[in-house]
Design an enzyme around this catalytic site. Structure first.
Site, PDB file in Angstrom:
ATOM      1  CB  SER A  13      -0.936  -0.056   1.067  1.00 13.42           C
ATOM      2  OG  SER A  13      -1.655   1.491   1.273  1.00 13.42           O
ATOM      3  CG  HIS A  38      -3.782  -1.366  -1.951  1.00 12.18           C
ATOM      4  ND1 HIS A  38      -5.149  -2.162  -2.402  1.00 12.18           N
ATOM      5  CD2 HIS A  38      -4.327  -0.476  -0.978  1.00 12.18           C
ATOM      6  CE1 HIS A  38      -6.143  -1.758  -1.818  1.00 12.18           C
ATOM      7  NE2 HIS A  38      -5.899  -0.937  -0.916  1.00 12.18           N
ATOM      8  CG  ASP A  40      -5.721   2.709   0.896  1.00 14.14           C
ATOM      9  OD1 ASP A  40      -6.458   1.941   0.401  1.00 14.14           O
ATOM     10  OD2 ASP A  40      -4.306   2.297   1.307  1.00 14.14           O
ATOM     11  CG  MET A  42      -8.406   7.475   2.388  1.00 12.59           C
ATOM     12  SD  MET A  42      -7.553   7.498   3.835  1.00 12.59           S
ATOM     13  CE  MET A  42      -6.655   5.844   3.890  1.00 12.59           C
ATOM     14  CG  HIS A  71      -9.544   0.379  -0.922  1.00 16.08           C
ATOM     15  ND1 HIS A  71      -9.015   0.053   0.326  1.00 16.08           N
ATOM     16  CD2 HIS A  71     -10.838   0.814  -0.810  1.00 16.08           C
ATOM     17  CE1 HIS A  71      -9.933   0.222   1.207  1.00 16.08           C
ATOM     18  NE2 HIS A  71     -11.192   0.286   0.262  1.00 16.08           N
ATOM     19  CG  MET A  73     -11.343   3.275   1.746  1.00 14.67           C
ATOM     20  SD  MET A  73     -10.185   3.163   3.029  1.00 14.67           S
ATOM     21  CE  MET A  73      -8.546   3.608   2.027  1.00 14.67           C
ATOM     22  CG  MET A 142     -12.202  -2.443   4.567  1.00 17.72           C
ATOM     23  SD  MET A 142     -10.485  -1.886   3.977  1.00 17.72           S
ATOM     24  CE  MET A 142      -9.626  -1.200   5.376  1.00 17.72           C
ATOM     25  CG  ASP A 180      -6.458  -2.184   2.763  1.00 18.94           C
ATOM     26  OD1 ASP A 180      -5.424  -2.247   3.637  1.00 18.94           O
ATOM     27  OD2 ASP A 180      -7.006  -1.445   2.141  1.00 18.94           O
TER      28      ASP A 180
END
Length: 227
Positions: A13, A38, A40, A42, A71, A73, A142, A180
Site C-alpha cells: 500500500s 495498492h 488508497d 480517501m 481502493h 474510500m 477490511m 487490507d
C-alpha cells in the site's frame, strides 16, 4: 496447493510510502515481489482522512511496473470511476457501505475495462454480498477500520475470510479475496490458509526502510503455506 487456486498476490500500500519521494518508492518496487500496487483514495467524508486523488494516481502510473489496485474510500464513487480508470487503475474497489445501487456501480466498473471489487468494513457481514458475488472479480475485507494506516489487525478477520470463501464457492463466484489492514508476517500465513488471495500491506512493508526485502520475505512465507 490446490491446482485451481491462484498464487497469493502481494499488494504493498503506497499510503505508507514516502510521499516526498513517491517516484523513487514506485521505481524501487518495480522488480520486487509486489504483484500489484495498492492505492488508497480517501475523501475525508466516507473515512476521517484525506489521502490523494487523480493527479497523484496519474503520477504513480507513469512510473509503475505493476498494475494499480485502486481502493476508493469515498462517497459517491460512481462519479469518479471514469477518471480513476483514465488515471491508470487496473482494478477499482468501491465500498458496499458507500453504494446504495451497488450492482449498477459494479457494472460501470466492468464497462470501463477494470476489475470490479467491493470492500466490506469490519462490521459489515459477508452475507450481504450473496446477490452480487457472481458479478465480482474480487472482495476486499477490511481487517481494520478504514481511514488510517498502521492500525492493529482485527482477529475476527480470519473467521470472516473463511465465511466469505464458503459464500463465494456456494455462489459459484471466482472472485478473489483481498485483505487490507494490519497485514504482517504475524498473520499472512493464517490469512492465506483461511482463503485470502491478495494481501495488502502498508506500514509493515515500508516502516523498516527495506520494502523490497520485506516483500521478498513475505512472498516466501505465503508461498510456503500455499504450495
Amino acid at each position: 496447493m490446490n491446482a485451481t487456486r491462484p498464487k497469493p498476490q502481494l499488494a504493498p500500500s503506497l499510503l505508507a510510502s514516502d510521499f516526498a519521494n513517491l517516484q523513487a518508492e514506485v521505481e524501487r518496487l518495480a522488480d520486487s515481489a509486489a504483484d500489484w500496487l495498492h492505492c488508497d483514495v480517501m475523501d475525508g467524508r466516507f473515512v476521517p482522512n484525506i489521502s490523494f486523488g487523480v493527479p497523484v494516481l496519474e503520477a504513480i502510473a507513469r512510473y509503475a511496473k505493476q498494475p494499480l489496485d485502486v481502493h476508493l474510500m469515498i462517497e459517491s464513487p460512481q462519479d469518479y470511476l471514469q477518471a480513476i480508470r483514465d488515471a491508470g487503475a487496473s482494478s477499482i474497489t468501491v465500498h458496499y457501505e458507500a453504494c446504495p445501487h451497488l450492482h449498477r456501480v459494479v457494472q460501470q466498473i466492468k464497462k470501463l475495462g477494470c476489475k470490479a471489487c467491493v470492500a466490506l468494513n469490519p462490521a459489515t457481514p459477508v452475507s450481504l454480498l450473496e446477490d452480487i458475488a457472481p458479478d465480482l472479480d474480487m472482495v476486499l475485507v477490511m481487517s481494520v477500520n478504514p481511514g488510517f494506516g498502521g492500525q492493529t489487525f482485527i482477529p475476527n478477520t480470519l473467521r470472516k475470510v473463511a465465511a466469505l470463501k464458503e459464500l463465494l464457492v456456494d455462489c459459484g463466484s471466482a472472485a478473489l479475496i483481498e485483505i487490507d489492514g494490519g497485514v504482517s508476517s504475524d498473520n499472512a500465513a493464517a490469512l492465506v490458509q483461511a482463503g485470502a488471495d491478495v494481501l495488502v500491506a502498508g506500514s509493515f512493508v515500508f516502516s523498516g526502510g527495506d520494502p523490497v526485502g520485506t516483500l521478498s520475505k513475505l512472498r516466501q512465507q505465503v508461498d510456503e503455506v500455499a504450495y
